[in-house]
Design an enzyme around this catalytic site. Structure first.
Site, short mmCIF file in Angstrom:
data_model
loop_
_atom_site.label_atom_id
_atom_site.label_comp_id
_atom_site.label_asym_id
_atom_site.label_seq_id
_atom_site.Cartn_x
_atom_site.Cartn_y
_atom_site.Cartn_z
N SER A 11 -6.23 1.42 4.43
CA SER A 11 -6.92 0.76 3.32
C SER A 11 -7.60 -0.68 3.48
O SER A 11 -7.01 -1.38 4.27
CB SER A 11 -5.85 0.37 2.12
OG SER A 11 -6.60 -0.15 1.27
N GLU A 23 -16.14 4.82 -7.01
CA GLU A 23 -15.44 3.76 -7.29
C GLU A 23 -16.24 2.66 -7.72
O GLU A 23 -16.67 1.72 -6.57
CB GLU A 23 -14.34 3.26 -6.18
CG GLU A 23 -13.08 4.34 -6.14
CD GLU A 23 -11.88 3.75 -5.30
OE1 GLU A 23 -11.85 2.56 -4.85
OE2 GLU A 23 -10.94 4.54 -5.19
N TRP A 31 -7.09 8.83 -4.46
CA TRP A 31 -7.29 7.87 -5.20
C TRP A 31 -6.58 6.56 -4.08
O TRP A 31 -7.03 5.50 -4.66
CB TRP A 31 -6.72 7.83 -6.54
CG TRP A 31 -7.51 9.06 -7.14
CD1 TRP A 31 -7.19 10.04 -7.52
CD2 TRP A 31 -8.71 8.53 -7.98
NE1 TRP A 31 -8.14 10.73 -8.40
CE2 TRP A 31 -9.04 10.01 -8.76
CE3 TRP A 31 -9.55 7.68 -7.97
CZ2 TRP A 31 -10.32 10.16 -9.37
CZ3 TRP A 31 -10.92 7.84 -8.83
CH2 TRP A 31 -11.02 8.96 -9.48
N VAL A 32 -5.72 7.07 -3.55
CA VAL A 32 -5.10 6.00 -2.88
C VAL A 32 -5.10 5.86 -1.40
O VAL A 32 -4.68 7.30 -0.62
CB VAL A 32 -3.55 5.68 -3.14
CG1 VAL A 32 -2.80 4.63 -2.55
CG2 VAL A 32 -3.45 5.48 -4.81
N ALA A 33 -5.40 5.02 -0.50
CA ALA A 33 -5.47 5.34 0.81
C ALA A 33 -4.12 5.25 1.38
O ALA A 33 -3.32 4.68 0.83
CB ALA A 33 -6.43 4.01 1.64
N HIS A 74 -8.11 -2.87 1.78
CA HIS A 74 -7.51 -4.04 1.04
C HIS A 74 -6.31 -4.57 2.00
O HIS A 74 -5.97 -5.98 1.84
CB HIS A 74 -6.50 -3.34 -0.17
CG HIS A 74 -7.48 -3.10 -1.47
ND1 HIS A 74 -8.12 -4.11 -2.24
CD2 HIS A 74 -7.76 -2.01 -1.75
CE1 HIS A 74 -8.82 -3.42 -3.14
NE2 HIS A 74 -8.71 -2.34 -2.76
N GLN A 77 0.85 -1.10 -0.12
CA GLN A 77 0.06 -0.06 -0.02
C GLN A 77 0.82 1.16 0.06
O GLN A 77 0.63 2.24 -0.61
CB GLN A 77 -0.97 0.09 1.16
CG GLN A 77 -1.87 1.08 1.22
CD GLN A 77 -2.96 0.80 0.06
OE1 GLN A 77 -3.32 -0.23 -0.24
NE2 GLN A 77 -3.60 1.92 -0.22
N ASP A 130 -11.14 -5.16 -6.03
CA ASP A 130 -11.38 -4.36 -7.04
C ASP A 130 -11.75 -5.26 -8.13
O ASP A 130 -11.19 -6.35 -8.56
CB ASP A 130 -10.12 -3.51 -7.50
CG ASP A 130 -9.96 -2.50 -6.45
OD1 ASP A 130 -10.72 -2.22 -5.53
OD2 ASP A 130 -8.85 -2.05 -6.68
N HIS A 144 -14.91 -1.10 -6.61
CA HIS A 144 -14.56 -1.22 -5.42
C HIS A 144 -15.61 -2.08 -4.63
O HIS A 144 -16.53 -1.44 -3.95
CB HIS A 144 -13.97 -0.24 -4.53
CG HIS A 144 -13.15 -0.62 -3.23
ND1 HIS A 144 -11.75 -0.60 -3.06
CD2 HIS A 144 -13.93 -0.86 -2.15
CE1 HIS A 144 -11.50 -0.92 -1.70
NE2 HIS A 144 -12.78 -1.11 -1.23
#
Length: 290
Positions: free
Chosen positions: A210, A263, A203-205, A212, A175, A219, A266
């Site tokens: 995150s 998103e 756009w990115v944690a 993920h 990440q 995704d 997601h």
């Protein structure tokens, strides 16, 4: 009566009587006013106490329901292409209580891993551990979500829609690298360092925040080699994913709540019961758990 004139006894008596009556009347009015204020205060307190009891009761009910959930282990499942698994294992619950940090800190999770809230204010719980299953394309997911994920993909394929899990579990380091790559990309476009970071965060944690990193967020896109289109996949998921326990995690018009732009790819696993409630009421995970 003129100034200096001596007041007669009858006049004086009428004056005193009238004065006493006025004073008594004012006292009565003040007493009534105080009683009215007191009654209103008691009413407000009673209403507040009632809502307090309702809220406490709701929290207790949610706690009891969560603790009554039983976790089913599963064995081997059929290996299929595009989202199938190479290997499978038994479900492992390696934690019971987690305490989040941040502005909304203090929320203790009672073992219901499906509803763990992770966002910019709630990082991944310390000591979080997960058993992973590797899909046919190398992507990994939490083994506990596999049966519902597999069933969902099977039903999609039966209707001529071919999905693929593009992103699943990520480590903290992965990440972190993703964030840095995004910042570098914006820097290459000519943005300042501060500007690039700000854009990247949309756009990115931030590493550690995150979903993920939980292994239960995916995704999902189209398997283009099968002739599928992303829009078809997104539309099918939007209308059906909740039946399998998945929710659209970052919907439109909810950016102020989730902190993440829309998103459509997601999806997050929350379990079938919670997913159905969230779908029917149009709730995000933040709204549901709070």
């Amino acid at each position: 009566m003129q100034i200096g004139e001596i007041v007669g006894f009858d006049d004086y008596t009428d004056y005193r009587t009238s004065t006493k009556r006025n004073v008594k009347s004012k006292k009565v009015l003040r007493k009534k006013k105080r009683q009215h204020i007191k009654n209103n205060a008691m009413l407000v307190a009673a209403v507040g106490f009632f809502f307090l009891i309702v809220c406490v009761g709701a929290d207790m009910r949610r706690y009891i329901v969560r603790n009554s959930d039983s976790l089913m282990s599963f064995g081997d499942y059929i290996d299929v292409p595009e989202g199938g698994i190479k290997q499978s294992g038994l479900t492992k619950l390696s934690f019971s209580l987690f305490k989040n940090k941040g502005d909304e800190a203090g929320r203790v999770y009672d073992g219901d891993w499906k509803l763990i809230l992770v966002n910019k204010n709630n990082p991944v719980p310390d000591g979080y551990d997960v058993e992973l299953t590797t899909l046919s394309n190398g992507v990994q997911v939490d083994s506990r979500i596999y049966p519902d994920l597999q069933n969902m993909f099977d039903d999609m394929r039966a209707e001529g829609v071919y999905p693929v899990v593009g992103e699943g579990y990520r480590t903290y380091e992965e990440q972190e690298k993703m964030m840095q790559d995004k910042i570098d990309a914006y820097r290459a476009e000519g943005h300042s360092k501060a500007g690039a970071k700000k854009l990247a965060k949309k756009w990115v944690a931030k590493p550690g925040t995150s979903e993920h990193e939980l292994g239960i967020a995916l995704d999902i896109n189209a398997a283009e080699e099968m002739g599928s289109d992303n829009e078809d996949v997104y539309e099918w998921l939007y209308n059906n994913a909740y039946k399998y326990g998945f929710i659209l995690r970052y919907p439109q018009d909810k950016e102020d709540i989730t902190g993440i732009d829309y998103e459509p790819w997601h999806y997050r696993y929350v379990g079938k019961e919670a997913a159905a409630q969230m779908y029917e009421c149009g709730l995000t995970l933040e709204e549901y758990v709070n």
